[in-house]
Write a protein that holds these residues in place. Structure first.
Motif, PDB file in Angstrom:
ATOM      1  N   GLU A 139       0.834  -1.205   0.000  1.00  0.00           N
ATOM      2  CA  GLU A 139       0.000   0.000   0.000  1.00  0.00           C
ATOM      3  C   GLU A 139       0.869   1.256   0.000  1.00  0.00           C
ATOM      4  OE1 GLU A 139      -4.000  -1.146   2.450  1.00  0.00           O
ATOM      5  OE2 GLU A 139      -2.106  -1.255   3.547  1.00  0.00           O
ATOM      6  N   ARG A 140       1.975   1.183   0.711  1.00  0.00           N
ATOM      7  CA  ARG A 140       2.905   2.313   0.763  1.00  0.00           C
ATOM      8  C   ARG A 140       3.499   2.582  -0.615  1.00  0.00           C
ATOM      9  NH1 ARG A 140       6.276   0.364   4.573  1.00  0.00           N
ATOM     10  NH2 ARG A 140       4.761   0.862   6.183  1.00  0.00           N
ATOM     11  N   GLN A 141       3.828   1.518  -1.333  1.00  0.00           N
ATOM     12  CA  GLN A 141       4.378   1.659  -2.678  1.00  0.00           C
ATOM     13  C   GLN A 141       3.363   2.324  -3.606  1.00  0.00           C
ATOM     14  OE1 GLN A 141       7.397   1.018  -3.773  1.00  0.00           O
ATOM     15  NE2 GLN A 141       7.133   1.136  -5.994  1.00  0.00           N
ATOM     16  N   THR A 142       2.126   1.884  -3.528  1.00  0.00           N
ATOM     17  CA  THR A 142       1.066   2.478  -4.351  1.00  0.00           C
ATOM     18  C   THR A 142       0.867   3.947  -4.002  1.00  0.00           C
ATOM     19  OG1 THR A 142      -0.073   0.347  -4.537  1.00  0.00           O
ATOM     20  CG2 THR A 142      -1.376   2.331  -4.974  1.00  0.00           C
ATOM     21  N   ARG A 143       0.869   4.239  -2.716  1.00  0.00           N
ATOM     22  CA  ARG A 143       0.719   5.625  -2.262  1.00  0.00           C
ATOM     23  C   ARG A 143       1.845   6.501  -2.798  1.00  0.00           C
ATOM     24  NH1 ARG A 143       1.484   6.332   3.992  1.00  0.00           N
ATOM     25  NH2 ARG A 143       3.664   6.221   3.310  1.00  0.00           N
ATOM     26  N   GLY A 144       3.069   5.987  -2.759  1.00  0.00           N
ATOM     27  CA  GLY A 144       4.216   6.747  -3.248  1.00  0.00           C
ATOM     28  C   GLY A 144       4.138   7.018  -4.736  1.00  0.00           C
ATOM     29  N   GLU A 145       3.722   6.021  -5.498  1.00  0.00           N
ATOM     30  CA  GLU A 145       3.592   6.191  -6.950  1.00  0.00           C
ATOM     31  C   GLU A 145       2.524   7.227  -7.282  1.00  0.00           C
ATOM     32  OE1 GLU A 145       2.779   2.247  -8.239  1.00  0.00           O
ATOM     33  OE2 GLU A 145       4.869   1.561  -8.070  1.00  0.00           O
ATOM     34  N   GLU A 146       1.416   7.172  -6.553  1.00  0.00           N
ATOM     35  CA  GLU A 146       0.337   8.137  -6.792  1.00  0.00           C
ATOM     36  C   GLU A 146       0.767   9.546  -6.415  1.00  0.00           C
ATOM     37  OE1 GLU A 146      -2.879   6.560  -4.531  1.00  0.00           O
ATOM     38  OE2 GLU A 146      -3.440   5.068  -6.063  1.00  0.00           O
ATOM     39  N   TYR A 147       1.510   9.667  -5.317  1.00  0.00           N
ATOM     40  CA  TYR A 147       1.998  10.975  -4.893  1.00  0.00           C
ATOM     41  C   TYR A 147       2.969  11.542  -5.928  1.00  0.00           C
ATOM     42  CZ  TYR A 147       4.031  14.613  -1.950  1.00  0.00           C
ATOM     43  OH  TYR A 147       4.464  15.822  -1.463  1.00  0.00           O
ATOM     44  N   PHE A 148       3.853  10.697  -6.427  1.00  0.00           N
ATOM     45  CA  PHE A 148       4.813  11.108  -7.453  1.00  0.00           C
ATOM     46  C   PHE A 148       4.082  11.612  -8.695  1.00  0.00           C
ATOM     47  CE2 PHE A 148       7.665  10.496 -11.012  1.00  0.00           C
ATOM     48  CZ  PHE A 148       8.918  10.846 -10.528  1.00  0.00           C
ATOM     49  N   LYS A 149       3.081  10.854  -9.141  1.00  0.00           N
ATOM     50  CA  LYS A 149       2.335  11.230 -10.344  1.00  0.00           C
ATOM     51  C   LYS A 149       1.575  12.535 -10.149  1.00  0.00           C
ATOM     52  CE  LYS A 149       1.736   6.492 -12.038  1.00  0.00           C
ATOM     53  NZ  LYS A 149       0.755   5.385 -12.271  1.00  0.00           N
ATOM     54  N   LYS A 150       0.993  12.722  -8.979  1.00  0.00           N
ATOM     55  CA  LYS A 150       0.250  13.957  -8.740  1.00  0.00           C
ATOM     56  C   LYS A 150       1.189  15.156  -8.661  1.00  0.00           C
ATOM     57  CE  LYS A 150      -3.350  16.074  -5.934  1.00  0.00           C
ATOM     58  NZ  LYS A 150      -4.317  15.904  -4.828  1.00  0.00           N
ATOM     59  N   THR A 151       2.358  14.967  -8.061  1.00  0.00           N
ATOM     60  CA  THR A 151       3.319  16.064  -7.944  1.00  0.00           C
ATOM     61  C   THR A 151       3.760  16.554  -9.317  1.00  0.00           C
ATOM     62  OG1 THR A 151       4.133  15.312  -5.786  1.00  0.00           O
ATOM     63  CG2 THR A 151       5.606  16.718  -7.085  1.00  0.00           C
ATOM     64  N   TYR A 152       4.095  15.627 -10.204  1.00  0.00           N
ATOM     65  CA  TYR A 152       4.642  16.012 -11.509  1.00  0.00           C
ATOM     66  C   TYR A 152       3.593  16.094 -12.604  1.00  0.00           C
ATOM     67  CZ  TYR A 152       9.218  15.492  -9.414  1.00  0.00           C
ATOM     68  OH  TYR A 152      10.319  15.641  -8.611  1.00  0.00           O
ATOM     69  N   GLY A 153       2.378  15.642 -12.324  1.00  0.00           N
ATOM     70  CA  GLY A 153       1.289  15.794 -13.274  1.00  0.00           C
ATOM     71  C   GLY A 153       1.567  15.153 -14.621  1.00  0.00           C
ATOM     72  N   LYS A 154       1.359  15.916 -15.682  1.00  0.00           N
ATOM     73  CA  LYS A 154       1.478  15.398 -17.045  1.00  0.00           C
ATOM     74  C   LYS A 154       2.888  14.937 -17.395  1.00  0.00           C
ATOM     75  CE  LYS A 154      -2.237  18.378 -18.785  1.00  0.00           C
ATOM     76  NZ  LYS A 154      -2.584  19.478 -19.731  1.00  0.00           N
ATOM     77  N   ILE A 155       3.877  15.453 -16.687  1.00  0.00           N
ATOM     78  CA  ILE A 155       5.264  15.105 -17.044  1.00  0.00           C
ATOM     79  C   ILE A 155       5.844  14.027 -16.125  1.00  0.00           C
ATOM     80  CG2 ILE A 155       5.674  17.406 -17.994  1.00  0.00           C
ATOM     81  CD1 ILE A 155       7.375  17.971 -15.462  1.00  0.00           C
ATOM     82  N   SER A 156       5.001  13.381 -15.314  1.00  0.00           N
ATOM     83  CA  SER A 156       5.520  12.420 -14.337  1.00  0.00           C
ATOM     84  C   SER A 156       6.263  11.260 -15.003  1.00  0.00           C
ATOM     85  CB  SER A 156       4.388  11.886 -13.457  1.00  0.00           C
ATOM     86  OG  SER A 156       3.416  11.220 -14.233  1.00  0.00           O
ATOM     87  N   GLU A 157       5.733  10.755 -16.121  1.00  0.00           N
ATOM     88  CA  GLU A 157       6.405   9.644 -16.803  1.00  0.00           C
ATOM     89  C   GLU A 157       7.745  10.090 -17.370  1.00  0.00           C
ATOM     90  OE1 GLU A 157       5.667   6.467 -16.899  1.00  0.00           O
ATOM     91  OE2 GLU A 157       3.947   6.849 -15.594  1.00  0.00           O
ATOM     92  N   ARG A 158       7.786  11.307 -17.898  1.00  0.00           N
ATOM     93  CA  ARG A 158       9.042  11.812 -18.436  1.00  0.00           C
ATOM     94  C   ARG A 158      10.086  11.983 -17.333  1.00  0.00           C
ATOM     95  NH1 ARG A 158       9.523  17.846 -19.927  1.00  0.00           N
ATOM     96  NH2 ARG A 158       7.390  17.516 -20.669  1.00  0.00           N
ATOM     97  N   VAL A 159       9.647  12.503 -16.175  1.00  0.00           N
ATOM     98  CA  VAL A 159      10.569  12.666 -15.048  1.00  0.00           C
ATOM     99  C   VAL A 159      11.120  11.317 -14.612  1.00  0.00           C
ATOM    100  CG1 VAL A 159      10.765  13.372 -12.631  1.00  0.00           C
ATOM    101  CG2 VAL A 159       9.472  14.787 -14.241  1.00  0.00           C
ATOM    102  N   LEU A 160      10.243  10.329 -14.511  1.00  0.00           N
ATOM    103  CA  LEU A 160      10.679   8.991 -14.097  1.00  0.00           C
ATOM    104  C   LEU A 160      11.637   8.390 -15.121  1.00  0.00           C
ATOM    105  CD1 LEU A 160      10.214   7.086 -11.722  1.00  0.00           C
ATOM    106  CD2 LEU A 160       8.412   5.983 -13.053  1.00  0.00           C
ATOM    107  N   ASP A 161      11.352   8.601 -16.408  1.00  0.00           N
ATOM    108  CA  ASP A 161      12.252   8.110 -17.459  1.00  0.00           C
ATOM    109  C   ASP A 161      13.617   8.786 -17.364  1.00  0.00           C
ATOM    110  OD1 ASP A 161      10.361   6.394 -18.470  1.00  0.00           O
ATOM    111  OD2 ASP A 161       9.712   7.739 -20.085  1.00  0.00           O
ATOM    112  N   ASN A 162      13.630  10.086 -17.081  1.00  0.00           N
ATOM    113  CA  ASN A 162      14.899  10.805 -16.949  1.00  0.00           C
ATOM    114  C   ASN A 162      15.724  10.252 -15.795  1.00  0.00           C
ATOM    115  OD1 ASN A 162      14.280  12.465 -19.097  1.00  0.00           O
ATOM    116  ND2 ASN A 162      13.548  14.160 -17.823  1.00  0.00           N
ATOM    117  N   LEU A 163      15.056   9.963 -14.688  1.00  0.00           N
ATOM    118  CA  LEU A 163      15.755   9.381 -13.544  1.00  0.00           C
ATOM    119  C   LEU A 163      16.313   8.003 -13.899  1.00  0.00           C
ATOM    120  CD1 LEU A 163      13.292  10.278 -10.618  1.00  0.00           C
ATOM    121  CD2 LEU A 163      15.414  11.446 -11.234  1.00  0.00           C
TER     122      LEU A 163
END
Length: 253
Positions: A139-163
């Motif tokens: 549940e913590r992992q899911t929460r973290g992924e959702e928080y990450f996506k909400k923080t970066y919005g439309k560019i969240s996948e791009r940010v994750l790819d860059n990392l």
């Protein structure tokens, strides 16, 4: 008859060395009552009904500027001026310093929390980890992924790819060990307040690419432009009194 050698050196006053050391050891306090009062006024009620964010931002910025003793001075001010809210302040500041340590350096978080602990009354101290009673790892992992996506919005996948492209373990660690267990935990400070922590921890470090992302992230987490401007204003003022120098213009919305 040999002439006596003239000694131009005056006899040393045994107290001089002590006085010099005392002068060196005395540091100019930055978190003065007048300065802190001016910071508090940056969050007027016309912008937000939240009366706690100013000291959260202030504590984090002093910590990242490497002035942990000023975090203690800030809390002393709160004990004097806002004693009815001191217990809540101790919790919020402690949580903010922990979260800021993940972006600005764990040693700074350790030093600031240690200084804070010296002035927080025993009855206000947390004795067990908040996250010990938290949700399951999945549940913590899911929460973290959702928080990450909400923080970066439309560019969240791009940010994750860059990392991931920078170093695969960087992306894994960011989500698994930073966002999931720590940043996305919002029982002590909210997601919006966490965005304030991230913004104020990045401003002293002169890292505009990350700061730009988290300025927008603050909006994504529910902050208004006026609130983010107030956070930035407080952090910038503290950086200036701490002697922070930037290579260029600090990012803004």
């Amino acid at each position: 008859m040999a002439r006596r050698r003239r000694d131009n050196h005056q006899p040393q006053n045994p107290h001089c060395k002590h006085r010099a050391k005392t002068t060196i050891d005395q540091k100019r306090m930055l978190a003065t009552p007048s300065f802190l009062s001016s910071l508090r006024s940056r969050f007027p009620s016309s912008i937000s009904n939240d009366r706690t964010s100013w000291y959260l931002v202030s504590a984090v910025t002093f910590s990242i500027c490497n002035y942990p003793e000023e975090v203690a001075n800030l809390f002393r001010f709160l004990l004097d001026e806002e004693s009815e809210n001191a217990s809540l302040a101790a919790k919020k500041i402690s949580e903010g310093l922990l979260k800021a340590g993940l972006t600005g350096g764990l040693p700074k978080a350790i030093n600031a929390l240690t200084e804070l602990g010296k002035v927080v009354p025993a009855e206000m101290r947390q004795t067990t980890p908040y996250r010990l009673l938290d949700i399951s790892e999945a549940e913590r992992q899911t929460r973290g992924e959702e928080y990450f996506k909400k923080t970066y919005g439309k560019i969240s996948e791009r940010v994750l790819d860059n990392l991931h492209n920078a170093y695969p373990d960087l992306a894994y660690t960011a989500v698994k060990h930073i966002y999931s267990p720590v940043l996305s935990y919002t029982d002590v400070i909210s997601a919006k307040e966490t965005s304030y922590v991230l913004i104020s921890s990045l401003i002293p470090q002169d890292v505009n690419p990350q700061l730009k992302g988290h300025l927008r992230g603050g909006l994504n987490q529910g902050a208004t432009r006026e609130e983010i401007d107030a956070v930035r204003s407080i952090a910038m003022s503290i950086c200036e009194v701490c002697g922070v120098k930037w290579r260029g213009e600090v990012a803004n919305l």
